[in-house]
Design an enzyme around this catalytic site. Structure first.
Site, short mmCIF file in Angstrom:
data_model
loop_
_atom_site.label_atom_id
_atom_site.label_comp_id
_atom_site.label_asym_id
_atom_site.label_seq_id
_atom_site.Cartn_x
_atom_site.Cartn_y
_atom_site.Cartn_z
N MET A 224 -6.35 15.15 -24.44
CA MET A 224 -5.32 15.27 -25.47
C MET A 224 -4.02 15.75 -24.84
SD MET A 224 -7.25 16.29 -28.96
CE MET A 224 -7.47 18.02 -28.64
N GLY A 225 -3.90 15.58 -23.51
CA GLY A 225 -2.66 15.95 -22.83
C GLY A 225 -2.57 17.44 -22.57
N ASP B 1 -5.36 22.08 -14.39
CA ASP B 1 -6.28 21.80 -13.28
C ASP B 1 -7.68 21.40 -13.76
OD1 ASP B 1 -4.29 22.25 -11.54
OD2 ASP B 1 -5.04 24.17 -10.78
N HIS C 235 -8.34 19.40 -16.25
CA HIS C 235 -8.29 17.94 -16.42
C HIS C 235 -8.27 17.25 -15.06
CE1 HIS C 235 -6.25 19.26 -20.27
NE2 HIS C 235 -7.20 18.46 -20.73
N GLN D 172 -9.77 15.65 -35.44
CA GLN D 172 -10.68 16.68 -34.94
C GLN D 172 -10.13 18.10 -35.13
OE1 GLN D 172 -10.50 15.05 -30.76
NE2 GLN D 172 -10.77 17.20 -30.23
N GLU E 178 -17.36 20.97 -18.91
CA GLU E 178 -18.40 21.83 -19.50
C GLU E 178 -17.82 22.94 -20.36
OE1 GLU E 178 -21.01 23.13 -16.35
OE2 GLU E 178 -22.29 21.36 -16.63
N SER F 40 -5.69 24.06 -22.58
CA SER F 40 -4.29 23.82 -22.96
C SER F 40 -3.79 24.94 -23.86
CB SER F 40 -4.17 22.48 -23.68
OG SER F 40 -4.75 21.48 -22.88
N ARG F 41 -4.69 25.56 -24.60
CA ARG F 41 -4.29 26.64 -25.53
C ARG F 41 -3.84 27.90 -24.79
NH1 ARG F 41 -8.38 24.07 -28.44
NH2 ARG F 41 -7.63 23.33 -30.45
O1 PAF Z 1 -11.87 17.45 -25.10
C1 PAF Z 1 -10.85 16.88 -25.55
O2 PAF Z 1 -9.75 16.98 -25.02
C2 PAF Z 1 -10.99 16.02 -26.79
O3 PAF Z 1 -11.93 16.57 -27.67
C3 PAF Z 1 -11.31 14.54 -26.50
C4 PAF Z 1 -12.67 14.39 -25.83
C5 PAF Z 1 -10.23 13.96 -25.62
C6 PAF Z 1 -11.35 13.75 -27.80
O4 PAF Z 1 -10.13 13.81 -28.47
#
Ligand code: PAF
Length: 282
Positions: A30-31, A35, A37, A61, A150, A188-189
């Site tokens: 989700m951008g 690190d 990601h 979500q 994880e 990200s939070r």
């Molecule tokens: O983990 C996330 O960033 C999100 O839940 C995902 C898997 C990209 C789905 O929107």
């Protein structure tokens, strides 16, 4: 790195590469990349000859509208970061209509009960939203391998279930949690925490480490009491839940069986910012 801004552009790109016999690795995000990601893309790079990432802030979500509104949006910085790593061949940035052609609503899923534990209890509809967007992304990207962190362990297990139950033939790869210097799980939070609170947030993982030491020495009831006592004295963090669960079923356990494996899960609030973490118990 190719940037694909529509479903049609993605389809043409995937078809071209499939014809060349490429093995496709995929990591959806989700951008607000960090690190954690980058470790997904690096893992994908090792095992595939085409790596696709996506950035899509999935509205369905978010059970809390304020959380969706405040979610960091850093597209230009994300693109630059991806370009600098060289691990990603194509970035898919779908429009809402590419993901939800019939209105922004999630489907309803049965993930064999995995969805009813922990996050599912506190975030109504969250996993239906995740399932809807991940299934759609999987259908569009058609990867051989997909990579998930994880940190969102319950999400990871639910996506494994989704891929198997829908016979999608996609291998799901878990990637270990990346942590900041003080142990705080990367998220990200974290960007929304003040530097003082971010520093103090190391106590969340330290608590899980202590739980690991208490595991098999104390009863679950005693462990839970100790964790609650730690948070009762906490200045910055409010405990939402602490659960020790069976790693397979994700059901909370109140007794340890020798032949099962267990994981501790925690969710806390720092003001209005919600942080989660988990640890396999050795
Ligand atoms: O983990 C996330 O960033 C999100 O839940 C995902 C898997 C990209 C789905 O929107």
């Amino acid at each position: 790195m190719e940037i694909l801004r529509s479903k049609e552009a993605l389809r043409a790109y995937i078809e071209r590469n499939r014809e060349m016999g490429k093995i496709i690795g995929f990591a959806p995000t989700m951008g607000a990349l960090h690190d954690g990601h980058l470790s997904l893309f690096a893992a994908a790079r090792k095992e595939n000859n085409l790596v696709v990432a996506s950035i899509f802030i999935n509205p369905t979500q978010f059970n809390n509208p304020a959380d969706l509104h405040n979610y960091p949006r850093t597209m230009e910085a994300d693109i630059q970061l991806l370009q600098s790593t060289g691990d990603v061949d194509a970035l898919y940035i779908p429009a809402v209509s590419d993901m939800y052609p019939h209105g922004t609503k999630s489907k309803s899923y049965d993930f064999g009960g995995l969805e009813n534990q922990m996050e599912g209890r506190f975030r109504t509809g969250h996993f239906d939203g995740v399932g809807t967007v991940v299934e759609e992304l999987f259908l569009q990207v058609r990867p051989d391998n997909a990579y998930f962190g994880e940190k969102d362990y319950q999400q990871l297990r639910i996506i494994e279930h989704l891929s198997q139950s829908k016979k999608m033939g996609i291998k799901i790869h878990p990637v270990p949690i990346m942590r900041e210097k003080n142990g705080l799980a990367m998220s990200s939070r974290n960007e929304r925490l003040s530097s003082e609170v971010r520093q103090a947030a190391g106590m969340i993982y330290q608590t899980l480490q202590r739980v690991d030491e208490w595991f098999r020495v104390l009863s679950i009831e005693e462990i839970k009491k100790r964790v609650e006592d730690i948070f009762a004295k906490e200045k910055y963090f409010n405990l939402e839940y602490f659960v020790i669960a069976d790693e397979q079923t994700l059901e909370e356990t109140d007794f340890f069986y020798k032949d099962r494996s267990y994981r501790a899960f925690i969710a806390v609030y720092a003001g209005e910012i919600r942080l989660i973490d988990n640890k396999h118990l050795e």
